[in-house]
Write an enzyme that holds these catalytic residues in place. Structure first.
Site, mmCIF file in Angstrom:
data_model
loop_
_atom_site.group_PDB
_atom_site.id
_atom_site.type_symbol
_atom_site.label_atom_id
_atom_site.label_comp_id
_atom_site.label_asym_id
_atom_site.label_seq_id
_atom_site.Cartn_x
_atom_site.Cartn_y
_atom_site.Cartn_z
ATOM 1 N N GLU A 178 -2.787 6.394 -5.601
ATOM 2 C CA GLU A 178 -3.105 5.970 -4.246
ATOM 3 C C GLU A 178 -2.459 6.892 -3.219
ATOM 4 O O GLU A 178 -3.059 7.212 -2.186
ATOM 5 C CB GLU A 178 -2.626 4.534 -4.046
ATOM 6 C CG GLU A 178 -3.149 3.856 -2.792
ATOM 7 C CD GLU A 178 -2.857 2.371 -2.835
ATOM 8 O OE1 GLU A 178 -3.720 1.616 -3.317
ATOM 9 O OE2 GLU A 178 -1.755 1.960 -2.415
ATOM 10 N N TYR B 27 0.850 -1.191 0.000
ATOM 11 C CA TYR B 27 0.000 0.000 0.000
ATOM 12 C C TYR B 27 0.885 1.240 0.000
ATOM 13 O O TYR B 27 1.856 1.325 0.753
ATOM 14 C CB TYR B 27 -0.902 -0.003 1.228
ATOM 15 C CG TYR B 27 -1.712 1.271 1.412
ATOM 16 C CD1 TYR B 27 -2.904 1.458 0.736
ATOM 17 C CD2 TYR B 27 -1.258 2.285 2.259
ATOM 18 C CE1 TYR B 27 -3.639 2.627 0.891
ATOM 19 C CE2 TYR B 27 -1.982 3.454 2.426
ATOM 20 C CZ TYR B 27 -3.175 3.620 1.740
ATOM 21 O OH TYR B 27 -3.891 4.784 1.900
ATOM 22 N N HIS B 28 0.533 2.219 -0.822
ATOM 23 C CA HIS B 28 1.339 3.436 -1.005
ATOM 24 C C HIS B 28 0.809 4.569 -0.139
ATOM 25 O O HIS B 28 -0.298 5.052 -0.339
ATOM 26 C CB HIS B 28 1.311 3.857 -2.474
ATOM 27 C CG HIS B 28 2.464 4.716 -2.882
ATOM 28 N ND1 HIS B 28 2.795 5.881 -2.229
ATOM 29 C CD2 HIS B 28 3.367 4.572 -3.892
ATOM 30 C CE1 HIS B 28 3.847 6.429 -2.810
ATOM 31 N NE2 HIS B 28 4.222 5.643 -3.822
ATOM 32 N N GLY B 29 1.600 5.007 0.856
ATOM 33 C CA GLY B 29 1.219 6.158 1.680
ATOM 34 C C GLY B 29 1.431 7.465 0.956
ATOM 35 O O GLY B 29 1.943 7.505 -0.174
#
Length: 333
Positions: free
Chosen positions: A205, A132-134
């Site tokens: 994202e 998951y890309h912050g």
């Protein structure tokens, strides 16, 4: 000077007549300063508060950018002093890689109390890490650093094309294994035994997901096609509280339209609060010749979502993430 001060004090106390020229000048001076203060004091307060807010919200992201460029400068000095012309991915660079990884690992420990769980789930050979890309992928940088320090292993990173247009970072990107991520490059890297990491949500994202931790992969399935062709497992990964550390502004419609038309990230991140970061590496999804790329995408998405559901409070809470810095209990993988 003392005589002038004495005369001003005398004028103020009424000991000298108002016809005195010096008293007149003094009165005009005092009146002008008071009026200016009355007129501009509100603006001065607003300006001071604005500058303070900018510093609070952006100083840590800007500090990270500064450290990244400083790292590249140190690499250039190292290259020149040692007259290195070797392949940036070769072991010749391991000495300086260890120094860089050590610096970022110290930063991770101090600022975010960083923890890495589930390293045992990484295969000895090649594989594709999906994460998951912050808003800012600083957690991923922490992961790369600790992985290298613990296992002396380099994980190649697929990055968006705009990253390679950033000035002054070419050597850093090459030595740390950042690649554009074409199908051919990924297959070659996997055949050489590397781990390759990718965030299917990418910049979209990063910019437009929020504290609900919604995955924004769209129809991307290239990573699944590469995994099937290379016959390698996919390993899900997620960092707890990454959205509480750094966030994007809520008003997104304009920036979303701007991004979709230019594919450039104009939305500035803010934050940098010292919340707890824990990266979790999930169980690998083994190669299965009997499933399609679409099915593999869904399995991978479900695996990443399961890590989020297990380890993340939804919606994310900054206060809870800060308090977790004081929670000394070891979290399960």
């Amino acid at each position: 000077m003392q005589d002038m001060l004495g005369r001003k004090e005398s004028c103020a106390s009424g000991q000298l007549p108002m016809t005195s020229l010096s008293c007149l000048f003094y009165a005009l001076e005092e009146w002008t300063i008071v009026e200016l203060l009355k007129k501009y004091i509100f603006h001065l307060i607003i300006a001071s508060l604005t500058i303070s807010a900018i510093l609070v919200f952006f100083i840590v992201p800007l500090t990270i950018v500064f450290f990244i460029y400083l790292t590249n400068i140190l690499l250039l000095i190292y290259q020149r002093n040692n007259e290195l012309k070797a392949d940036p991915l070769s072991d010749v660079w391991n000495g300086v890689r260890k120094t860089i990884a050590g610096f970022w690992d110290i930063y991770a420990r101090i600022w975010h109390g960083y923890e890495l769980h589930g390293v045992k789930n990484l295969p000895e050979g090649p594989g594709i890490l999906v994460y998951y890309h912050g808003a800012i992928p600083i957690d991923y940088l922490y992961f790369l650093s600790r992985l290298f320090l613990w296992k002396k292993r380099l994980c190649l990173s697929v990055a968006d094309h705009f990253v390679f247009r950033l000035p002054g970072l070419r050597l850093l990107l090459a030595v740390t294994g950042v690649i554009p991520g074409t199908r051919e490059e990924c297959l070659v890297a996997l055949k050489k035994g590397y781990l390759v990491s990718i965030s299917p949500g990418g910049v979209r994202e990063a910019l437009f997901s929020d504290e609900s931790y919604q995955l924004m992969w769209g129809n991307r399935k290239g990573f699944a096609q590469v995994a099937l062709e290379a016959k390698v497992p996919i390993i899900p990964m997620y960092t707890q509280n990454v959205r509480e550390g750094y966030r994007m502004f809520k008003e997104r419609r304009f920036f979303r339209q701007l991004y979709e038309s230019t594919r450039l990230p104009f939305t500035p991140p803010y934050g940098g609060l010292p919340v707890k970061f824990r990266t979790y590496i999930g169980q690998p999804i083994p190669y299965d010749p009997n499933i399609t790329a679409e099915e593999l995408v869904e399995k991978t998405k479900a695996a990443v979502q399961a890590l989020i559901s297990k380890h993340q409070t939804i919606p994310g809470s900054i206060w809870k993430a800060l308090l977790e810095r004081f929670d000394k209990r070891r979290k399960s993988d």
